[in-house]
Write a protein that holds these residues in place. Sequence first.
Motif, PDB file in Angstrom:
ATOM      1  N   TYR A 160       0.846  -1.200   0.000  1.00 57.15           N
ATOM      2  CA  TYR A 160       0.000   0.000   0.000  1.00 57.15           C
ATOM      3  C   TYR A 160       0.877   1.245   0.000  1.00 57.15           C
ATOM      4  O   TYR A 160       1.933   1.260   0.645  1.00 57.15           O
ATOM      5  CB  TYR A 160      -0.849   0.048   1.270  1.00 57.15           C
ATOM      6  N   ARG A 217      -3.518 -12.198   3.742  1.00 58.92           N
ATOM      7  CA  ARG A 217      -4.889 -11.879   3.367  1.00 58.92           C
ATOM      8  C   ARG A 217      -5.085 -12.148   1.879  1.00 58.92           C
ATOM      9  O   ARG A 217      -4.162 -11.966   1.100  1.00 58.92           O
ATOM     10  CB  ARG A 217      -5.190 -10.390   3.616  1.00 58.92           C
ATOM     11  N   HIS A 220      -7.929  -7.778  -1.862  1.00 58.77           N
ATOM     12  CA  HIS A 220      -9.170  -7.133  -1.427  1.00 58.77           C
ATOM     13  C   HIS A 220      -9.112  -5.654  -1.739  1.00 58.77           C
ATOM     14  O   HIS A 220      -8.035  -5.093  -1.959  1.00 58.77           O
ATOM     15  CB  HIS A 220      -9.378  -7.354   0.083  1.00 58.77           C
ATOM     16  N   HIS A 222     -10.735  -2.004  -0.139  1.00 61.27           N
ATOM     17  CA  HIS A 222     -11.440  -1.397   1.003  1.00 61.27           C
ATOM     18  C   HIS A 222     -12.352  -0.264   0.562  1.00 61.27           C
ATOM     19  O   HIS A 222     -12.014   0.497  -0.351  1.00 61.27           O
ATOM     20  CB  HIS A 222     -10.434  -0.772   1.977  1.00 61.27           C
TER      21      HIS A 222
HETATM   22 FE    FE Z   1      -6.085  -4.100   3.289  1.00 62.53          FE
END
Ligand code: FE
Length: 294
Positions: A160, A217, A220, A222
Amino acid sequence: MTNITPSKPIQDLLDRASGLDQKEGDTRLKAVVRDLLEQVFHIIERHDLTEDEVWGAVSFLGKGAEEYGLMMPGVGIEHFMDLVLDARDEEAGMGGGTPRTIEGPLYVEGAPLSEGSATMSDNEDEGERLIITGVVKNEAGDPLPGAVVDVWHADTRGFYSHFDPTEQNAPFNNRRKIRVGDDGRFEITTIMPSGYACPPGGSTDTLMTLLGRHAARPAHVHFFADAEGYRHLTTQINIADDPLVNDDFAFGTRDGLAPEITREDGVAKIRFDLELVSSTKGSGERSHRERLTA
Ligand code: FE
Ligand code: MBD
């Protein structure tokens, strides 16, 4: 196993340690601290914890502090909070709408705002093109003009912006806010994210390994969604064909949050509507947890 916690001297100790015999202080906090301490005392006895184990735990929690944002979802507390909020809404006759799910620790306040649609990527990223469309609507299916969706996701390596160990993400790469128009529609043009893995060797990764678990994870995306007069929604979609879609270390996948992906001419498409619940029927504004602002 010893069992001195229920005894009068230890119960008195708990009262004094949590300030119950003092006039000053915060009553609600005293009650919580007392319960918390009693649980800790009980655990120490129940598991015959040694001094070294107790101090080892203190040291682990201290060193792990900078990863609490990962530890909370990893041990299921963040998901548990969602289930508690669901139950409270339900109890108050205020259930419904798109399911909420964990925010996670990687939101950054301050993403650029656009009208109706957004291209998320600022970086060159050689990934699958992804288009997500949807409508922000209420329970009756009416669009909610002026609603704002705030979207963030990882890049093709699972990193990110603002948290990228390689520092290759431009600020606010894959972070956008979109204000929807009269039709309630939003369209997001982006690159398919990859799943996220906790920093290898970090506190959360270490804890997960000791629990015999993994620390990853599924891919995905958000969302926050907000509209005047409606309950704030924090949610995500999980990428349905990711092998971890039902094996998320953070317990973020929920029914209704892994929408079907269609592929056409090399472009992946997802339709995801955001249904908000009238806030006269609900508590919820967005939590005030600490967040990075850039
Ligand atoms: Fe995340
Ligand atoms: C993430 O990207 C995330 O969304 C959560 C909940 C935890 C760790 C990383």
